[in-house]
Design an enzyme around this catalytic site. Structure first.
Site, PDB file in Angstrom:
ATOM      1  N   ARG A 195     -95.393  34.431 -74.426  1.00 49.22           N
ATOM      2  CA  ARG A 195     -95.468  34.375 -72.794  1.00 49.22           C
ATOM      3  C   ARG A 195     -96.957  35.364 -72.681  1.00 49.22           C
ATOM      4  O   ARG A 195     -96.701  36.449 -72.712  1.00 49.22           O
ATOM      5  CB  ARG A 195     -94.331  35.068 -72.265  1.00 49.22           C
ATOM      6  CG  ARG A 195     -93.256  33.956 -72.088  1.00 49.22           C
ATOM      7  CD  ARG A 195     -92.027  35.215 -71.668  1.00 49.22           C
ATOM      8  NE  ARG A 195     -91.572  35.967 -72.992  1.00 49.22           N
ATOM      9  CZ  ARG A 195     -90.392  35.915 -73.592  1.00 49.22           C
ATOM     10  NH1 ARG A 195     -89.384  35.353 -73.094  1.00 49.22           N
ATOM     11  NH2 ARG A 195     -90.216  36.902 -74.698  1.00 49.22           N
TER      12      ARG A 195
ATOM     13  N   SER B 144     -90.922  21.644 -75.496  1.00 54.50           N
ATOM     14  CA  SER B 144     -89.990  22.802 -75.364  1.00 54.50           C
ATOM     15  C   SER B 144     -89.143  23.009 -74.448  1.00 54.50           C
ATOM     16  O   SER B 144     -89.634  23.187 -73.317  1.00 54.50           O
ATOM     17  CB  SER B 144     -91.041  24.109 -75.866  1.00 54.50           C
ATOM     18  OG  SER B 144     -89.958  25.251 -75.947  1.00 54.50           O
TER      19      SER B 144
ATOM     20  N   LYS C 231     -48.438  33.584 -81.811  1.00 54.84           N
ATOM     21  CA  LYS C 231     -47.429  34.396 -82.445  1.00 54.84           C
ATOM     22  C   LYS C 231     -46.176  33.517 -82.844  1.00 54.84           C
ATOM     23  O   LYS C 231     -45.726  33.447 -83.690  1.00 54.84           O
ATOM     24  CB  LYS C 231     -46.937  35.198 -81.398  1.00 54.84           C
ATOM     25  CG  LYS C 231     -45.762  36.307 -81.644  1.00 54.84           C
ATOM     26  CD  LYS C 231     -45.350  36.962 -80.323  1.00 54.84           C
ATOM     27  CE  LYS C 231     -46.056  38.281 -80.053  1.00 54.84           C
ATOM     28  NZ  LYS C 231     -45.707  39.424 -80.826  1.00 54.84           N
TER      29      LYS C 231
ATOM     30  N   ARG D 291     -97.819  29.893 -74.639  1.00 57.26           N
ATOM     31  CA  ARG D 291     -97.693  29.254 -73.235  1.00 57.26           C
ATOM     32  C   ARG D 291     -98.699  29.962 -72.350  1.00 57.26           C
ATOM     33  O   ARG D 291     -99.002  30.829 -72.285  1.00 57.26           O
ATOM     34  CB  ARG D 291     -96.267  29.766 -72.852  1.00 57.26           C
ATOM     35  CG  ARG D 291     -96.017  29.037 -71.352  1.00 57.26           C
ATOM     36  CD  ARG D 291     -94.772  29.303 -70.860  1.00 57.26           C
ATOM     37  NE  ARG D 291     -94.518  30.731 -70.366  1.00 57.26           N
ATOM     38  CZ  ARG D 291     -93.262  31.156 -69.941  1.00 57.26           C
ATOM     39  NH1 ARG D 291     -92.079  30.338 -69.852  1.00 57.26           N
ATOM     40  NH2 ARG D 291     -93.131  32.471 -69.785  1.00 57.26           N
TER      41      ARG D 291
ATOM     42  N   GLY E 236     -52.395  42.834 -75.566  1.00 58.38           N
ATOM     43  CA  GLY E 236     -52.127  43.751 -74.183  1.00 58.38           C
ATOM     44  C   GLY E 236     -52.243  43.376 -72.942  1.00 58.38           C
ATOM     45  O   GLY E 236     -52.276  44.007 -71.905  1.00 58.38           O
TER      46      GLY E 236
ATOM     47  N   CYS F 202     -86.663  27.029 -76.105  1.00 57.24           N
ATOM     48  CA  CYS F 202     -87.239  28.450 -75.769  1.00 57.24           C
ATOM     49  C   CYS F 202     -86.412  29.175 -74.815  1.00 57.24           C
ATOM     50  O   CYS F 202     -87.019  30.276 -74.392  1.00 57.24           O
ATOM     51  CB  CYS F 202     -88.735  28.603 -75.827  1.00 57.24           C
ATOM     52  SG  CYS F 202     -89.373  27.815 -74.282  1.00 57.24           S
TER      53      CYS F 202
ATOM     54  N   MET G  89     -51.063  40.615 -71.318  1.00 53.88           N
ATOM     55  CA  MET G  89     -49.896  40.118 -70.546  1.00 53.88           C
ATOM     56  C   MET G  89     -48.470  40.849 -70.967  1.00 53.88           C
ATOM     57  O   MET G  89     -48.564  41.833 -71.748  1.00 53.88           O
ATOM     58  CB  MET G  89     -49.514  38.635 -71.245  1.00 53.88           C
ATOM     59  CG  MET G  89     -50.510  37.595 -70.545  1.00 53.88           C
ATOM     60  SD  MET G  89     -50.389  35.925 -70.961  1.00 53.88           S
ATOM     61  CE  MET G  89     -50.700  36.214 -72.741  1.00 53.88           C
TER      62      MET G  89
ATOM     63  N   GLY H 111     -87.422  24.655 -71.637  1.00 53.12           N
ATOM     64  CA  GLY H 111     -87.309  25.732 -71.170  1.00 53.12           C
ATOM     65  C   GLY H 111     -85.862  25.865 -70.174  1.00 53.12           C
ATOM     66  O   GLY H 111     -85.849  25.714 -69.123  1.00 53.12           O
TER      67      GLY H 111
ATOM     68  N   HIS I 189     -55.068  50.743 -78.601  1.00 49.70           N
ATOM     69  CA  HIS I 189     -55.795  49.894 -77.423  1.00 49.70           C
ATOM     70  C   HIS I 189     -57.033  49.802 -77.505  1.00 49.70           C
ATOM     71  O   HIS I 189     -57.934  49.000 -77.669  1.00 49.70           O
ATOM     72  CB  HIS I 189     -55.025  50.075 -76.323  1.00 49.70           C
ATOM     73  CG  HIS I 189     -55.873  49.229 -75.120  1.00 49.70           C
ATOM     74  ND1 HIS I 189     -57.003  49.470 -74.436  1.00 49.70           N
ATOM     75  CD2 HIS I 189     -55.581  48.047 -74.876  1.00 49.70           C
ATOM     76  CE1 HIS I 189     -57.282  48.352 -73.627  1.00 49.70           C
ATOM     77  NE2 HIS I 189     -56.353  47.422 -73.877  1.00 49.70           N
TER      78      HIS I 189
ATOM     79  N   ARG J 174     -51.146  37.563 -87.954  1.00 49.00           N
ATOM     80  CA  ARG J 174     -52.145  36.465 -87.589  1.00 49.00           C
ATOM     81  C   ARG J 174     -53.569  37.088 -88.142  1.00 49.00           C
ATOM     82  O   ARG J 174     -53.651  38.196 -88.922  1.00 49.00           O
ATOM     83  CB  ARG J 174     -52.218  37.061 -85.914  1.00 49.00           C
ATOM     84  CG  ARG J 174     -52.580  38.346 -85.553  1.00 49.00           C
ATOM     85  CD  ARG J 174     -52.742  38.493 -84.215  1.00 49.00           C
ATOM     86  NE  ARG J 174     -52.825  39.922 -83.813  1.00 49.00           N
ATOM     87  CZ  ARG J 174     -52.576  40.727 -82.776  1.00 49.00           C
ATOM     88  NH1 ARG J 174     -52.280  39.990 -81.928  1.00 49.00           N
ATOM     89  NH2 ARG J 174     -52.581  41.825 -82.781  1.00 49.00           N
TER      90      ARG J 174
ATOM     91  N   ARG K  52     -41.569  37.760 -75.265  1.00 48.44           N
ATOM     92  CA  ARG K  52     -43.105  38.552 -75.433  1.00 48.44           C
ATOM     93  C   ARG K  52     -44.095  37.066 -75.091  1.00 48.44           C
ATOM     94  O   ARG K  52     -43.598  35.852 -75.510  1.00 48.44           O
ATOM     95  CB  ARG K  52     -43.464  38.827 -76.883  1.00 48.44           C
ATOM     96  CG  ARG K  52     -42.813  40.045 -77.231  1.00 48.44           C
ATOM     97  CD  ARG K  52     -42.886  40.201 -78.747  1.00 48.44           C
ATOM     98  NE  ARG K  52     -42.244  41.147 -79.341  1.00 48.44           N
ATOM     99  CZ  ARG K  52     -42.567  42.588 -79.620  1.00 48.44           C
ATOM    100  NH1 ARG K  52     -43.720  42.921 -79.289  1.00 48.44           N
ATOM    101  NH2 ARG K  52     -41.513  43.206 -80.126  1.00 48.44           N
TER     102      ARG K  52
ATOM    103  N   TYR L 222     -85.969  22.877 -83.577  1.00 47.78           N
ATOM    104  CA  TYR L 222     -85.717  24.100 -83.772  1.00 47.78           C
ATOM    105  C   TYR L 222     -85.249  24.671 -82.241  1.00 47.78           C
ATOM    106  O   TYR L 222     -85.381  23.985 -81.445  1.00 47.78           O
ATOM    107  CB  TYR L 222     -87.211  24.862 -84.335  1.00 47.78           C
ATOM    108  CG  TYR L 222     -88.127  24.864 -82.948  1.00 47.78           C
ATOM    109  CD1 TYR L 222     -88.272  25.799 -82.033  1.00 47.78           C
ATOM    110  CD2 TYR L 222     -89.071  23.520 -82.799  1.00 47.78           C
ATOM    111  CE1 TYR L 222     -89.249  25.893 -81.015  1.00 47.78           C
ATOM    112  CE2 TYR L 222     -90.051  23.731 -81.840  1.00 47.78           C
ATOM    113  CZ  TYR L 222     -90.140  24.690 -80.738  1.00 47.78           C
ATOM    114  OH  TYR L 222     -90.871  24.477 -79.825  1.00 47.78           O
TER     115      TYR L 222
END
Lengths: 887, 887
Positions: free
Chosen positions: B574, B777, B26, B630, B105, B844, B107, B779, B468, B352, B96, B864
């Protein structure tokens, strides 16, 4: 061209004692003895590299091996002046395994090889002893068929038994040459019937067959189990020793025996051994006939009426005595030797550093320093730290009443008590059920290895001090009484009878392996004496070591024991164990089912004085030494009942609604408690807990300091930290509580706050964490669990299989995994020291008492290891060896 | 001397838009607008460094702050030509918060500061409007007392209500200046009664009090929750903006409003906003009065009979229009602006970058590229990848029957269905029970934040598109219907009434945030449309990214969805999920209770065709792309029943003795299944399993290759490896089975074998393991569990607390822990590539679909990421942003 074959004999040899890795222990020492000019039957060794080549190529031999073997056979023929396969006076050979480390009885052996239908006749003529020749031939056929051809030796024994029945004879010795001739024919017929091939008559075929069988036996189940137990890698391989036969069974002027240059049980410096007249070597080891003493002194002491070798064959005895002194001086260690006397001529068949009890090892090492044979540091290096365990445990109280029901030879020291088990399987079952077993056998064989591991002690009816049972038991530190001749074992009735008293399977007996006594029921025990040779070696060890040794102790009793064993502080006090006491667990449970901080604080206030008195006692016992206290670690559900009945009972005792309790139990239940709401996570969720524990620690420290007048050094340890933020959060609660107590008392206590490093992330973030930690203590149990992703509680099944398959060399929960867990420890040490060079570093996992792991800790630069009280001396010695080794 | 205070106003400013970190959003934008020459009421900003200094020193200010504030007040006085505390014509200010990231909203704010018993009179005279002056004073006292003095604002409202009751009046607007005067006195008396101190009359005291309250509100519970939800570190701090008040409530020539430069819901390029005549700013946002449209076009479209700003105040409107165009061009992004018109003079209070729906974000980004405002890569960077999730889920099927029971504003798009919850607590309870809730409220306030997080959708009776509820719901991607005026909520009866139809708490409703419809019961949904702006951004993203995106898919349906979403292969299939099918689980259980390899093989032979057909289907869908399968991972007990009743049933179905089954269940039970007998440990214990699975894979690959004519690329993945030896052991079984299948079929399939890196030890030993692995891979789910030593299943309780306490910034199971787990990934990448430079690397774990984690994967050099089908577009965008960002 690779040299695969090494010859020896005739005062010379191609190998030396230093070539153990290549020639195996037996082969290297045969070569060494030959070079020393001692009488060794000539022979040659196929190196361990042949074994590895054999397995690498799918069980086939290198191309150039055959030529080298042919040359070696020719060499032996020249020295012996006999020909292999000669129908007139044939050269016979033994084929034996010989690995780098001794593996008694684990692999296969073939004796009398070179006999066939022709050469047996030549042997009969040359020895002028047809009975000996055919007896040797039938032994060879049976042994070769068992080891090489895969037939069962019991079938061959049955054939002999049938003959004896028919002839109404009872002993093998009663059978004549002609009887054996018939039996040999039946043996050969049995082979043809079963294999559709005749028993091999070509002696070269016999030789290759036997060599292959010995190499194959490297991978038999027994050998694999033994290696797993003794940490011998499969990659070492075995050598094969092929050696001219000499015969101790050629008549009354022949004999065979085994001896130790000092007493392997007590360490006493006196020549000690057993022999049998007119026997082959295996007869002594197998314990089938009870052997005679070698020295006259031993015979008198044993009260034996059979002549000693000293008396029976004085010339051979004199030479043996001369040789053993040469060997001991040469090897600078107690030797275990095998010899054969063939028609009054002494032959040395083996020498090696003798296995001994730990007590003997200590005495021999201390004596040899006094004799100027070795240095103090060499003496320290001679003792296997793990073996000290044998000495540190209670022995039978000599004043305790006991009902002695029999006795045997004191084959392996220490006392053991347990249920009678007549088979290895039974002993394993009892052990797996968490009880203790005494394995009772007529005699043990290598097939009993698993039962011997499982049993607390071993009792045999037959066999001497060098029988299989005695040798293996000593190696493992199991108490053993052997050769208890009066013991009758009834396998069918599942009972034993000792001098008329009948006991059944499952009854409790006690054996004392130091006296040979067998006692009905359980006998009171007393603490070991830790003076004399033990104290001397420990003193030398303490001079050599750099690391401090602390103990893991939660109770005053443990702390006291450990301090007597030389502990230099407490490295881990697990506060949770203090809560399981009956009167405390109820208060603990009140704390756990509390719905809010206030109720929790009320329950904790009741626990405070209890914890305080525990800590005060520990501080007093350890006054002047550091005491590391770990904050509450386990998940709270461990303190709650789980079964429905137990819950009802506990709810009643606590005066709460059972549904309240059940709800809390369910809410706290975890899928993986090891990775659950525990350690510092508890302290962060329930700050009242670390606050109470800190109060108890600081108040106790103030009290103990006043009482003892000595400095109290409390080290407060935060468990299961994975980041600096966690440690800081808990440290804030600790410091606030400590400040409050000290301000109220007006006394300053110099406490420190550190952390366990027991998670991979803690090791990686050690640089951050060190900023807030005064010390790191490596919790290698949990670090191993998380690094491998293996729950120790659930791993027994597959880890055993892993070791069998060679996927893992060691159980990583016993010996630290240097490559994985070890790297994390090194990373943490390096990063922690990088930030705080003087950070105190220790280990408090069970690896702290494992000698190999202690060596790693020394190398990695830790300041101390902490282990269970009984492991303190082991750790002291291991730390000394690590220091000496490092230099 | 540190500069703590930055002034703005009068066409100049000490700050700029680039100083957001220092001045907050702000403050920086007020400075920027002022420098642009736009009409901004003068003021000054206390920087975020003041906030940090405030907390670092235990809530006290730097010494030199006071002087700087005094100077800044003097500056504002000069520009406004008014004096702070002047009894004649007082300067009033607003105070503010303004953090680096917008936290609407969350604070506290204080308006009208500078009023006291004297200045209120001056204000009355200066504005010639005593009612306005006393109304402002009473608002100030209530707000200040609530925010600064800690009193409850409801008590002040009650005082007003009592007055209205006494006077028999209903609306605040009916109260006169004199009424307010009396109320002001009562307010002040209430303050004295409660605090024993008078309401502060010194305007400087008021100023410091308000600033302190705003700084303190940075650490209030709402703000902490909001930051946790939006990944905002506490260390950022907030700025405080103190600015001359301008008044939209000075009469019919005054107004206040908020606007978006483009439509934040659709992205349409049309000025869009709401305003209220004679009102203060908070009135618009709070949604208490239903606001008017800004443009005439919008008014007509909405069918409103209230005049638009365009008509009501044409001059102010024209200036507003000019300004918004300047702002959008300047910021190159859609702006969310706040303005006030005081007696026909336009003042800008805020600008903003506007929050928007994902659909709007896509449209705005694509449009702005077309308008040459931004580049394609900037457009790609504009979209929050996580927010795409909103677009990818089903919407209501337009053809599905539905019983519409009401409607409101389409405040946040998407459809949601769930049980009616009238409180945040109720919504949380429903969500925690695993069901879905629609939070139904008259209007929401910041205190509802937890309920809004827990609910699947939000429905309010009051409030506009910028209320709000609407703003927060759009930010979170929750569907929201707001301002459904016909909805009556009965909190006592726990029912809602919509146009005469009554529904009670727990009844199911559906809301459509794209149309504003409220529907009784559940409505069928349809898949999202993935073309248009979405496809355009994805195309630009694909041009920019370097990593491949694969999917975790176990079923043909998932695989198909993922391929439609752009998946470039399967990164994790899986296989265990395939066994839970009803007909298969029985066969699986037969396999598990088998007592030996033979029985196990028999059961596996039945599973083989099932697995094969699964794999064939996946290979066909993914033809031409790699498919990583797997091997069986979970511990076998997961497939067995656990309750006694279930065991009886299953035993019957399997035709086995219930005791046999129970024994097996007990034998397989584990203390910590996560660290148990699973992964490659299963394959090593039961080699029949990997053999069967490999057969199924290779046979399926042969079949699919024949059918599709395309290359099938099976990658066989071994889970839970901790050493090369383990991988080698399993690989031997895989290769043997594959060889057998391929030889029988006479076809070669180009399969690869790789491993999960999901244990710390695997990462450390990556150099060894890479020798035997074609790919790694990561996990990261299990790697996070083991690195932290945290069971994901058991961590919900304490991890939430950790985030609240700031011990952890992110949930490590959502966003990869770069410092710990990340280092292990980096170590593994570096060591693996060291041995095998072209080893294929992927991830993965569920982190594969988390944008921050995708960024890490890109940096670390992975080839990947693999994620769930619906996350594929998110990962594509995140990977593109990582590539662009890296440059």
């Amino acid at each position: 061209m690779t040299k695969w074959v090494y010859t020896f004999g005739n005062g010379t040899a191609e190998g030396t004692a230093a070539m153990k890795n290549l020639l195996g222990g037996k082969g290297a020492n045969l070569a060494e003895m030959s070079s020393l000019g001692l009488p060794v039957p000539p022979g040659f060794t196929l190196s361990t590299e042949v074994c590895n080549a054999y397995y690498d190529s799918g069980k086939s031999y290198p191309d150039d091996l055959k030529g080298q073997v042919d040359d070696a056979v020719a060499y032996v023929e020249t020295v012996t002046n006999k020909k292999f396969g000669d129908p007139q006076d044939p050269l016979l050979v033994s084929v034996r395994s010989g690995a780098r480390a001794s593996m008694p009885g684990m692999m296969d052996t073939v004796l009398n090889l070179g006999l066939n239908d022709e050469t047996v006749e030549g042997l009969a003529k040359a020895t002028n002893n047809p009975r000996f020749a055919y007896d040797s031939y039938r032994r060879f056929i049976a042994m070769y068929s068992d080891v090489v051809l895969g037939l069962d030796h019991h079938d061959f024994e049955s054939i002999i038994d049938d003959h004896k029945d028919k002839l109404d004879l009872y002993e093998d010795t009663e059978l004549t040459a002609d009887h054996w001739k018939v039996i040999v024919e039946e043996f050969k017929a049995f082979v043809v019937d079963n294999l559709d091939e005749p028993f091999p008559q070509d002696v070269k075929d016999q030789l290759w067959g036997a060599a292959g069988a010995v190499f194959s036996s490297w991978m038999n189940a027994r050998a694999i189990t033994y290696r797993a137990l003794h940490d011998i890698p499969a990659s070492w391989g075995t050598a094969v020793n092929i050696q001219a036969m000499v015969f101790g069974n050629l008549g009354e002027d022949s004999a065979t025996g085994v001896a130790f240059t000092r007493n392997p049980s007590t360490g006493e410096n006196s020549f000690y051994g057993e022999f049998l007249i007119n026997a082959q070597g295996e007869d002594v080891v197998a314990g089938i006939r009870t052997p005679q003493n070698i020295t006259e002194a031993a015979r008198i002491e044993a009260g034996s009426d059979k002549p000693s070798l000293e008396n029976a064959m004085p010339e051979a005895y004199a030479e043996l005595q001369k040789i053993y002194l040469i060997l001991e001086k040469h090897y600078k260690d107690m030797q275990d030797i095998e010899f054969t006397i063939e028609r009054n001529k002494l032959w040395m068949l083996q020498t090696r550093n003798g296995k001994r009890t730990t007590k003997a090892a200590l005495k021999i090492a201390v004596d040899m320093v006094a004799e100027d044979l070795i240095t103090k540091q060499e003496a320290v290096m001679r003792i296997d730290p793990a073996a000290l365990d044998q000495l540190l445990h209670p022995t039978l109280d000599p004043n305790a009443p006991r009902q002695i029901i029999g006795s045997g030879l004191p084959a392996s020291p220490g006392a053991a008590c347990g249920e009678i088990a007549l088979t290895s399987e039974e002993a394993e079952r009892i052990s797996q059920a968490g009880r203790t077993a005494i394995l009772v056998r007529v005699e043990t064989s290598p097939e009993d290895i698993n039962g011997m591991i499982a049993a607390a002690g071993i009792l045999t009816a037959r066999g001497g001090m060098t029988s299989h049972a005695a040798v293996v038991a000593r190696g493992m530190g199991r108490p053993c009484v052997s050769g208890a001749g009066a013991l009758k074992i009834d396998m069918v009735g599942q009972t034993i009878n000792a001098n008329g008293l009948s006991l059944k399977v499952g009854d409790i007996i006690t054996i004392d392996g130091s006296t040979g006594e067998i006692i009905k029921g359980e006998v009171a025990t007393i603490q070991p004496e830790l003076s004399g040779d033990f104290a001397q070696i420990m003193e030398w060890a303490d001079e050599a070591r750099h690391m401090r040794i602390r103990t893991n102790a939660d109770t005053p009793r443990d702390a006291k024991t450990a301090r007597e064993f030389g502990a230099e502080g407490i490295g881990l006090c697990r506060t949770e164990h203090m809560f399981f006491d009956e009167e405390r667990i109820t208060v603990m449970r009140e704390m756990i089912i509390a719905q809010n901080g206030d109720d929790r604080r009320k329950a904790l206030a009741k626990l405070l004085p209890m914890q305080k008195s525990d800590f005060a006692a520990l501080f007093e016992i350890m006054s002047g030494l550091p005491v590391t206290i770990r904050l509450l670690d386990p998940p709270l559900h461990e303190f709650l009942p789980h079964g429905e009945n137990e819950m009802v009972e506990v709810a009643k005792a606590m005066d709460v609604n059972v549904s309240t309790l059940r709800e809390r139990v369910i809410a706290l239940t975890e899928a993986n408690p090891m990775l659950g709401h525990r350690g510092c996570r508890l302290a962060i969720s329930y700050p009242e807990i670390p606050a109470m524990q800190t109060r108890a620690i600081i108040e106790a420290a103030i009290e103990a300091a006043e009482k003892t007048g000595e400095k109290v050094i409390p080290e407060i340890m935060v468990p299961l930290v994975s980041s600096k933020a966690e440690l800081d959060a808990v440290k804030a609660h600790i410091n606030a509580a400590a400040k409050d107590v000290m301000e109220k008392a007006g006394i300053l206590i110099d406490y420190t706050v550190g952390t366990m490093i027991e998670l991979p992330r803690a090791a990686l973030r050690a640089a951050d964490i060190a900023q807030s930690a005064d010390f790191f203590s490596f919790g290698t149990n949990d670090l191993t669990q998380t690094t491998f992703g293996i729950s120790r509680d659930d791993s027994a099944g597959f880890l055993e299989n892993y070791q069998k398959l060679g996927v893992l060399e060691h159980d990583p929960f016993q010996t630290i995994d240097v490559d994985g867990v070890g790297e994390l420890v090194e990373i943490a040490v390096q990063r922690g020291k990088g930030v705080k060079p003087d950070i105190k570093l220790g280990i408090c996992g069970e690896h702290g008492g494992d000698p190999k792991s202690v060596d790693f800790c020394h190398k990695t630069g830790l300041d101390y290891v902490s282990c269970s009280p009984f492991r303190v001396p082991i750790a002291r010695l291991a730390a000394a060896q690590a220091s000496i080794h490092q230099k």
